[in-house]
Design a protein around this motif. Sequence first.
Motif, PDB file in Angstrom:
ATOM      1  N   THR A  47      15.118  12.674  -1.173  1.00 14.07           N
ATOM      2  CA  THR A  47      14.511  12.740   0.115  1.00 14.07           C
ATOM      3  C   THR A  47      13.149  13.819   0.054  1.00 14.07           C
ATOM      4  OG1 THR A  47      15.798  14.815   0.433  1.00 14.07           O
ATOM      5  CG2 THR A  47      16.610  12.529   1.199  1.00 14.07           C
ATOM      6  N   THR A  48      12.492  13.672   1.158  1.00 15.34           N
ATOM      7  CA  THR A  48      11.046  14.281   1.059  1.00 15.34           C
ATOM      8  C   THR A  48      11.310  15.882   1.113  1.00 15.34           C
ATOM      9  OG1 THR A  48      10.288  12.367   2.586  1.00 15.34           O
ATOM     10  CG2 THR A  48       8.904  14.409   2.454  1.00 15.34           C
ATOM     11  N   ASP A  49      12.275  16.269   1.897  1.00 14.29           N
ATOM     12  CA  ASP A  49      12.432  17.657   1.912  1.00 14.29           C
ATOM     13  C   ASP A  49      13.052  18.377   0.700  1.00 14.29           C
ATOM     14  OD1 ASP A  49      11.481  19.071   4.325  1.00 14.29           O
ATOM     15  OD2 ASP A  49      13.260  18.485   5.519  1.00 14.29           O
TER      16      ASP A  49
ATOM     17  N   GLY B  11       0.878  -1.212   0.010  1.00 17.23           N
ATOM     18  CA  GLY B  11      -0.199  -0.065   0.059  1.00 17.23           C
ATOM     19  C   GLY B  11       0.655   1.172  -0.061  1.00 17.23           C
ATOM     20  N   THR B  12       1.986   1.419   0.870  1.00 19.27           N
ATOM     21  CA  THR B  12       2.752   2.482   0.835  1.00 19.27           C
ATOM     22  C   THR B  12       4.213   2.069   1.039  1.00 19.27           C
ATOM     23  OG1 THR B  12       2.675   2.492   3.420  1.00 19.27           O
ATOM     24  CG2 THR B  12       0.790   3.561   2.238  1.00 19.27           C
ATOM     25  N   ALA B  13       5.044   3.202   1.137  1.00 11.03           N
ATOM     26  CA  ALA B  13       6.419   3.155   1.124  1.00 11.03           C
ATOM     27  C   ALA B  13       6.807   2.774   2.566  1.00 11.03           C
ATOM     28  CB  ALA B  13       7.210   4.319   0.955  1.00 11.03           C
ATOM     29  N   SER B  14       6.110   3.364   3.602  1.00  5.97           N
ATOM     30  CA  SER B  14       6.128   2.835   4.964  1.00  5.97           C
ATOM     31  C   SER B  14       6.186   1.417   5.353  1.00  5.97           C
ATOM     32  CB  SER B  14       5.270   3.485   5.846  1.00  5.97           C
ATOM     33  OG  SER B  14       5.247   4.852   5.413  1.00  5.97           O
ATOM     34  N   GLU B  15       5.240   0.779   4.415  1.00  5.77           N
ATOM     35  CA  GLU B  15       5.044  -0.758   4.630  1.00  5.77           C
ATOM     36  C   GLU B  15       6.259  -1.475   3.965  1.00  5.77           C
ATOM     37  OE1 GLU B  15       0.654  -0.282   3.273  1.00  5.77           O
ATOM     38  OE2 GLU B  15       1.131  -2.566   3.214  1.00  5.77           O
TER      39      GLU B  15
ATOM     40  N   VAL C 225      17.214   0.928  -0.610  1.00  6.22           N
ATOM     41  CA  VAL C 225      16.892   2.471  -1.310  1.00  6.22           C
ATOM     42  C   VAL C 225      15.576   2.708  -1.306  1.00  6.22           C
ATOM     43  CG1 VAL C 225      17.487   3.611  -3.348  1.00  6.22           C
ATOM     44  CG2 VAL C 225      18.912   1.798  -2.593  1.00  6.22           C
ATOM     45  N   ASP C 226      15.051   3.854  -0.566  1.00  2.00           N
ATOM     46  CA  ASP C 226      14.035   4.488  -0.693  1.00  2.00           C
ATOM     47  C   ASP C 226      13.882   5.223  -1.987  1.00  2.00           C
ATOM     48  OD1 ASP C 226      11.455   5.581  -0.104  1.00  2.00           O
ATOM     49  OD2 ASP C 226      11.863   6.248   1.750  1.00  2.00           O
ATOM     50  N   GLY C 227      12.986   5.030  -3.004  1.00  2.00           N
ATOM     51  CA  GLY C 227      12.869   6.151  -3.916  1.00  2.00           C
ATOM     52  C   GLY C 227      11.438   6.516  -4.222  1.00  2.00           C
TER      53      GLY C 227
ATOM     54  N   ALA D 255      16.241  11.019   5.717  1.00  2.00           N
ATOM     55  CA  ALA D 255      15.634   9.941   5.334  1.00  2.00           C
ATOM     56  C   ALA D 255      14.156   9.985   5.682  1.00  2.00           C
ATOM     57  CB  ALA D 255      16.001   8.569   5.786  1.00  2.00           C
ATOM     58  N   HIS D 256      13.227   9.410   5.184  1.00  2.00           N
ATOM     59  CA  HIS D 256      11.739   9.730   5.667  1.00  2.00           C
ATOM     60  C   HIS D 256      11.577   9.042   7.120  1.00  2.00           C
ATOM     61  CE1 HIS D 256       7.212   9.044   5.684  1.00  2.00           C
ATOM     62  NE2 HIS D 256       7.399  10.115   5.170  1.00  2.00           N
ATOM     63  N   SER D 257      10.555   9.510   7.765  1.00  2.00           N
ATOM     64  CA  SER D 257      10.395   9.191   9.186  1.00  2.00           C
ATOM     65  C   SER D 257       9.717   7.810   9.109  1.00  2.00           C
ATOM     66  CB  SER D 257       9.175   9.926   9.755  1.00  2.00           C
ATOM     67  OG  SER D 257       8.013  10.022   8.835  1.00  2.00           O
ATOM     68  N   SER D 258       9.456   7.087   8.047  1.00  2.00           N
ATOM     69  CA  SER D 258       8.950   5.641   8.207  1.00  2.00           C
ATOM     70  C   SER D 258       9.974   4.803   8.528  1.00  2.00           C
ATOM     71  CB  SER D 258       8.319   5.646   6.671  1.00  2.00           C
ATOM     72  OG  SER D 258       9.378   5.784   5.593  1.00  2.00           O
ATOM     73  N   ALA D 259      11.281   5.143   8.066  1.00  2.00           N
ATOM     74  CA  ALA D 259      12.402   4.201   8.353  1.00  2.00           C
ATOM     75  C   ALA D 259      12.504   3.998  10.094  1.00  2.00           C
ATOM     76  CB  ALA D 259      13.843   4.542   7.815  1.00  2.00           C
TER      77      ALA D 259
ATOM     78  N   MET E  70       9.692   2.287  -4.768  1.00  2.00           N
ATOM     79  CA  MET E  70       9.039   3.449  -5.504  1.00  2.00           C
ATOM     80  C   MET E  70       7.560   3.414  -5.243  1.00  2.00           C
ATOM     81  SD  MET E  70       7.752   2.561  -8.493  1.00  2.00           S
ATOM     82  CE  MET E  70       7.775   4.028  -9.502  1.00  2.00           C
ATOM     83  N   ASN E  71       6.936   4.433  -5.153  1.00  2.00           N
ATOM     84  CA  ASN E  71       5.363   4.602  -5.247  1.00  2.00           C
ATOM     85  C   ASN E  71       5.033   5.145  -6.597  1.00  2.00           C
ATOM     86  OD1 ASN E  71       5.767   3.907  -2.548  1.00  2.00           O
ATOM     87  ND2 ASN E  71       4.733   6.349  -1.891  1.00  2.00           N
ATOM     88  N   MET E  72       4.279   4.248  -7.354  1.00  2.00           N
ATOM     89  CA  MET E  72       3.467   4.697  -8.749  1.00  2.00           C
ATOM     90  C   MET E  72       2.521   5.654  -8.367  1.00  2.00           C
ATOM     91  SD  MET E  72       3.377   1.558 -11.343  1.00  2.00           S
ATOM     92  CE  MET E  72       3.431   2.484 -12.907  1.00  2.00           C
ATOM     93  N   HIS E  73       2.026   5.557  -7.107  1.00  2.00           N
ATOM     94  CA  HIS E  73       0.975   6.575  -6.814  1.00  2.00           C
ATOM     95  C   HIS E  73       1.658   7.850  -6.266  1.00  2.00           C
ATOM     96  CE1 HIS E  73       1.620   4.874  -2.287  1.00  2.00           C
ATOM     97  NE2 HIS E  73       1.807   6.335  -2.165  1.00  2.00           N
ATOM     98  N   LYS E  74       2.746   7.953  -6.420  1.00  2.00           N
ATOM     99  CA  LYS E  74       3.432   9.357  -6.145  1.00  2.00           C
ATOM    100  C   LYS E  74       3.750  10.153  -7.365  1.00  2.00           C
ATOM    101  CE  LYS E  74       5.468  10.136  -1.736  1.00  2.00           C
ATOM    102  NZ  LYS E  74       4.631   9.031  -0.744  1.00  2.00           N
TER     103      LYS E  74
HETATM  104  N1  PLP Z   1       9.830   7.966   1.528  1.00  2.00           N
HETATM  105  C1  PLP Z   1       9.902   8.982   0.941  1.00  2.00           C
HETATM  106  C2  PLP Z   1      11.190   9.619   0.415  1.00  2.00           C
HETATM  107  C3  PLP Z   1       8.756   9.820   1.125  1.00  2.00           C
HETATM  108  O1  PLP Z   1       8.846  11.177   0.638  1.00  2.00           O
HETATM  109  C4  PLP Z   1       7.600   9.356   1.568  1.00  2.00           C
HETATM  110  C5  PLP Z   1       6.196  10.345   1.683  1.00  2.00           C
HETATM  111  O2  PLP Z   1       6.290  11.357   1.357  1.00  2.00           O
HETATM  112  C6  PLP Z   1       7.447   8.146   2.047  1.00  2.00           C
HETATM  113  C7  PLP Z   1       8.440   7.481   2.038  1.00  2.00           C
HETATM  114  C8  PLP Z   1       6.368   7.715   2.776  1.00  2.00           C
HETATM  115  O3  PLP Z   1       5.445   7.322   1.637  1.00  2.00           O
HETATM  116  P1  PLP Z   1       3.994   6.299   2.048  1.00  2.00           P
HETATM  117  O4  PLP Z   1       2.970   7.343   2.354  1.00  2.00           O
HETATM  118  O5  PLP Z   1       3.794   5.666   0.806  1.00  2.00           O
HETATM  119  O6  PLP Z   1       4.267   5.680   3.386  1.00  2.00           O
END
Ligand code: PLP
Length: 535
Positions: free
Chosen positions: A258-260, A146-150, A297-299, A202-206, A343-347
């Motif tokens: 990265t997100t920022d 569902g998400t990159a966090s998963e 690698v989180d893309g 890195a994104h907070s999900s890690a 990578m998220n196709m949904h992004k």
């Molecule tokens: N990784 C990066 C680099 C992101 O920018 C984001 C969200 O913006 C995420 C992970 C988290 O994405 P998701 O909502 O699919 O968990």
Amino acid sequence: MDDNQFREAATASIEEIIKYYATLGERPVVSTVEPGYLRKLLPDAAPEKGEAWDLIRSDVEDKIVPGITHWQSPNFFAFFPCPATYPSILGELYSATFAAAAFNWICSPAITELETVVLDWLAQLLGLPDEYLSTGPTFGGGVIHGTASEAVMTMMTAAADKYLRAALAADHPGFATLSEEDQEDLRAARRSKLVALGGGTAHSSAKKAAQVLGLRYRSVPAPAADGYRMTGASLRATLDKVRAAGLEPFFLGTTFGTTDTCAIDDFPSIVKVLDADRDAQVAAGRTAEAADIWVHVDGAYAGSALVAPEQRTSMCPSPSNPEDPSSAPVGTAVLRRFHSFNMNMHKWLLVNFDCSCAFVRDRSWLVNALGADAHYYRNDYSDGGLVTDYRDWQLPLGRRFRSLKMWFVMRTYGGEGLRTYIRRSISLGDRFADALKSRPDLFEIITGSRFALTVFRCAPLTADEPLDVTSARTRRVCELVNSGGKIWVTGTTLDGNVAAIRVMTGNFSTQAEHVDGASKIFVDVAEQVLKEEKT
Ligand code: PLP
């Protein structure tokens, strides 16, 4: 609802959806409702008697749409995009029709097999090494989350399992012959030493993944001086620190975009450090397997840009050791040295939420960690080992038919259409950044445009203007732009104290005229704020 009522309701709904898209540019981007608005408009309990569809439908426009922030608007420049397209919506419609919790191949063979095929298609479109294909030499493959966090949590789970297997087998001869309980006890004791590492940007999900798994997490600093990206030197210092504390690093979360600021970690120097670290560990007596730190690698966002071949060298612009070009292959080939990628196709690739694609170089790492065996899953196909059961590649059991929308999108737009869209987003980003650069009296670009993202702040009025004055001005401009309602952008803070504004130009509906409108709004508002400051 019977067949005829469904036909009528669906036809009317499709007309409404088309109208919604056609009028998106005229709607204020951000919802202006007050918190709790909806409870006041809805009854306290579900209706006792069923209601007519027409009544339900009219409530969508009257009660729901006012509470919608229009992510599909051409004037949505905030966060990252979350595009929806008609073929993708149709994919959702069919997916809802074939509703199934398809955890095993036999639960719906097409659901599993289409997923394997389209993820191989995607891996090829992104230029991933063959190791990430289901047909590749290392038995890798992709899976839709569902998400990159998963995705990151799944990979970290597999990484911990892989590491513990290797470390315990090396340090406890006969480990495999111990009772299940004794193995569990040794595993639990060793887990307390594990530490996951991740880039400071890195994104907070890690970090969240480590928290959920009950593991330590340490950030590898990625300051402004390093371009907000993790470097080999910073990684080296962190590795030394955690090893000196008796901890065992098993996972490194890196980022491609990265997100920022859409920064790309410095992969050539990271590979060099990882190779040296592995060699030192092996020289000290560890097995190569137990010295192998899993690199993910989180893309999530920028990974989509890889469909355009000219973007690929940005992942790894040079070999890690210039005298040995094979040391870390350039471009996406560097992923051969790593373990997983998502990578998220949904992004940014025209498939609507949710569709996060995660690839691994060896699928047995996932199955070893997440394979679940229970008598109620048993069937001849799974027991025969001839099929993929995606339940063993993910955290949940049941799964959606998400590959259908990917298939529809890939076939409707083709690789060419996807590349055109990505290139258009990137050139619109350049257009926006150029407009700001033409007013150095008002704006200072911090990064970009990179992958359609421009990060900037208000220009300091003098060389020695205190940072908090410039930051206050930047925040005021951001606030006024957003409260104007015409466009929506994201404010952020870099390095803990530099206020900045992010403008992303990747929405499917965004055209040059919208980007020009946005840069004009920024110029007008910044001039107004400067005038206010002077009075
Ligand atoms: N990784 C990066 C680099 C992101 O920018 C984001 C969200 O913006 C995420 C992970 C988290 O994405 P998701 O909502 O699919 O968990």
